[in-house]
Design a protein around this motif. Sequence first.
Motif, PDB file in Angstrom:
ATOM      1  N   PHE A 195       6.145   9.192   5.432  1.00 22.63           N
ATOM      2  CA  PHE A 195       4.888   9.686   5.323  1.00 22.63           C
ATOM      3  C   PHE A 195       3.783   8.507   4.902  1.00 22.63           C
ATOM      4  O   PHE A 195       2.654   8.392   5.181  1.00 22.63           O
ATOM      5  CB  PHE A 195       4.906  10.996   4.068  1.00 22.63           C
ATOM      6  N   ILE A 196       4.445   7.773   3.853  1.00 22.22           N
ATOM      7  CA  ILE A 196       3.543   6.618   3.319  1.00 22.22           C
ATOM      8  C   ILE A 196       3.300   5.740   4.593  1.00 22.22           C
ATOM      9  O   ILE A 196       2.189   5.092   4.556  1.00 22.22           O
ATOM     10  CB  ILE A 196       4.238   5.977   2.400  1.00 22.22           C
ATOM     11  N   THR A 197       4.347   5.403   5.256  1.00 20.39           N
ATOM     12  CA  THR A 197       4.159   4.658   6.293  1.00 20.39           C
ATOM     13  C   THR A 197       3.093   5.069   7.633  1.00 20.39           C
ATOM     14  O   THR A 197       2.075   4.411   8.016  1.00 20.39           O
ATOM     15  CB  THR A 197       5.352   4.412   7.287  1.00 20.39           C
ATOM     16  N   MET A 198       2.894   6.470   7.714  1.00 22.70           N
ATOM     17  CA  MET A 198       2.112   7.202   8.507  1.00 22.70           C
ATOM     18  C   MET A 198       0.719   6.939   7.966  1.00 22.70           C
ATOM     19  O   MET A 198      -0.081   6.808   8.533  1.00 22.70           O
ATOM     20  CB  MET A 198       2.381   8.688   8.629  1.00 22.70           C
ATOM     21  N   PHE A 253      -6.631  -0.729   1.449  1.00 24.56           N
ATOM     22  CA  PHE A 253      -5.630  -1.954   1.051  1.00 24.56           C
ATOM     23  C   PHE A 253      -6.372  -2.806   0.010  1.00 24.56           C
ATOM     24  O   PHE A 253      -5.590  -3.176  -0.813  1.00 24.56           O
ATOM     25  CB  PHE A 253      -5.096  -2.582   2.234  1.00 24.56           C
ATOM     26  N   ILE A 254      -7.586  -2.718  -0.052  1.00 28.60           N
ATOM     27  CA  ILE A 254      -8.414  -3.646  -0.932  1.00 28.60           C
ATOM     28  C   ILE A 254      -8.377  -3.046  -2.254  1.00 28.60           C
ATOM     29  O   ILE A 254      -8.189  -3.605  -3.437  1.00 28.60           O
ATOM     30  CB  ILE A 254      -9.526  -4.311  -0.570  1.00 28.60           C
ATOM     31  N   MET A 255      -8.759  -1.744  -1.953  1.00 27.43           N
ATOM     32  CA  MET A 255      -9.009  -1.005  -3.353  1.00 27.43           C
ATOM     33  C   MET A 255      -7.982  -0.642  -3.945  1.00 27.43           C
ATOM     34  O   MET A 255      -7.780  -0.026  -5.217  1.00 27.43           O
ATOM     35  CB  MET A 255      -9.989   0.064  -2.819  1.00 27.43           C
ATOM     36  N   LYS A 256      -6.856  -0.155  -3.055  1.00 29.55           N
ATOM     37  CA  LYS A 256      -5.601   0.655  -3.925  1.00 29.55           C
ATOM     38  C   LYS A 256      -4.471  -0.136  -3.626  1.00 29.55           C
ATOM     39  O   LYS A 256      -4.165  -0.896  -2.468  1.00 29.55           O
ATOM     40  CB  LYS A 256      -5.484   1.876  -3.373  1.00 29.55           C
ATOM     41  N   ILE A 278      -1.306   1.553  -3.891  1.00 29.04           N
ATOM     42  CA  ILE A 278      -0.762   2.474  -3.103  1.00 29.04           C
ATOM     43  C   ILE A 278      -1.448   3.518  -2.448  1.00 29.04           C
ATOM     44  O   ILE A 278      -2.262   4.163  -3.445  1.00 29.04           O
ATOM     45  CB  ILE A 278       0.554   3.337  -4.051  1.00 29.04           C
ATOM     46  N   ILE A 279      -1.495   3.897  -1.215  1.00 32.36           N
ATOM     47  CA  ILE A 279      -2.317   4.580  -0.519  1.00 32.36           C
ATOM     48  C   ILE A 279      -1.526   5.961  -0.059  1.00 32.36           C
ATOM     49  O   ILE A 279      -0.704   6.061   0.489  1.00 32.36           O
ATOM     50  CB  ILE A 279      -2.920   4.108   0.784  1.00 32.36           C
ATOM     51  N   ASP A 284       0.437  -5.156   6.281  1.00 26.76           N
ATOM     52  CA  ASP A 284       0.592  -4.050   6.243  1.00 26.76           C
ATOM     53  C   ASP A 284       0.587  -2.846   7.035  1.00 26.76           C
ATOM     54  O   ASP A 284       1.282  -1.844   7.498  1.00 26.76           O
ATOM     55  CB  ASP A 284       0.548  -3.532   4.582  1.00 26.76           C
ATOM     56  N   ALA A 285      -0.731  -2.690   7.376  1.00 26.33           N
ATOM     57  CA  ALA A 285      -1.242  -1.626   8.138  1.00 26.33           C
ATOM     58  C   ALA A 285      -0.758  -1.891   9.708  1.00 26.33           C
ATOM     59  O   ALA A 285      -0.369  -0.836  10.212  1.00 26.33           O
ATOM     60  CB  ALA A 285      -2.737  -1.548   8.281  1.00 26.33           C
TER      61      ALA A 285
END
Length: 302
Positions: free
Chosen positions: A35-38, A48-51, A53-54, A266-267
Amino acid sequence: MAKSISLKRDGFSPFMTLIYIIMSLVGIITLFPFFITMVNSIAPPEDFIMKDIILWPSRFDLSYYKLILTSGSDIFAAYKVTLFVTVVGTAVNLVITAMTAFVLAQKKLPFRSQITVFIVFTMFFNGGMIPNFLLVQKLNLLNSLWAMILPGAISTMYMLFLRNFFMTIPTELYESAALDGCSEVNTLIRIILPLSLPALATFTLFYAVDHWNDFYSGMLYISDYKKQPLQVYLRQVLYDATVRADPETMQKLLGDGELKYEPPSDAMKAATVISATLPIICTYPFLQKYFVKGMMMGSLKG
């Protein structure tokens, strides 16, 4: 005598409830990395700049998939190799496995037990990596897609399951086919295989997943970068932490405003993992109904 008190009342069982809770937790733990990868694969660059872990994207962004799935990207070539190996390799596997299982299922075959023991021996002992490499080299299969197909053309375990499945078919069918003048090949094609669709569907899934996830053969036998399968490409992406995308496509996305920033590593890695995993996952719903029946019928008789 006092009546025994049952723990199950109105369909409620504390034990089964506990089992459901435990299995639900196991399922959540198993699916959470996927789920995290998705989420990472569809999150915009600013997330990715603000957090750190998304858990949920601020908006859906499919630009990473556009970037890595263009005709000029390396993953496209890896896809073609993996699709060829999976489709052709699975077909070769099924033909050889079915033929071998059919022969070993015949009780009239001389030395059937000895031949079966000899084949089973290969499940536990093999030459190893270096002899296998030398064999592929002597056969002039290095840097050939067939090097990822022919060395594993048959799985002993799958063949034994299919043999046991064939042995559950009544011998009267074989005798009736012989009386009607049907050859052994026609008996296999016209009678045995149509009755064995659940088992064949099960082992089609097994062989296809094995080929799709195989990176060992590609890493060992293929040195030409253009012939490397998808899993070798994915391993290289995760190892190098880079994705070789098409520069023209990236510049176009940046110029059109679809990408405000350079794609985060990472994305791009997450999008690559999902792109490599999702196709084989989508095949499960089509073969799932045959899975249990095929495995059970092939494991009852030795």
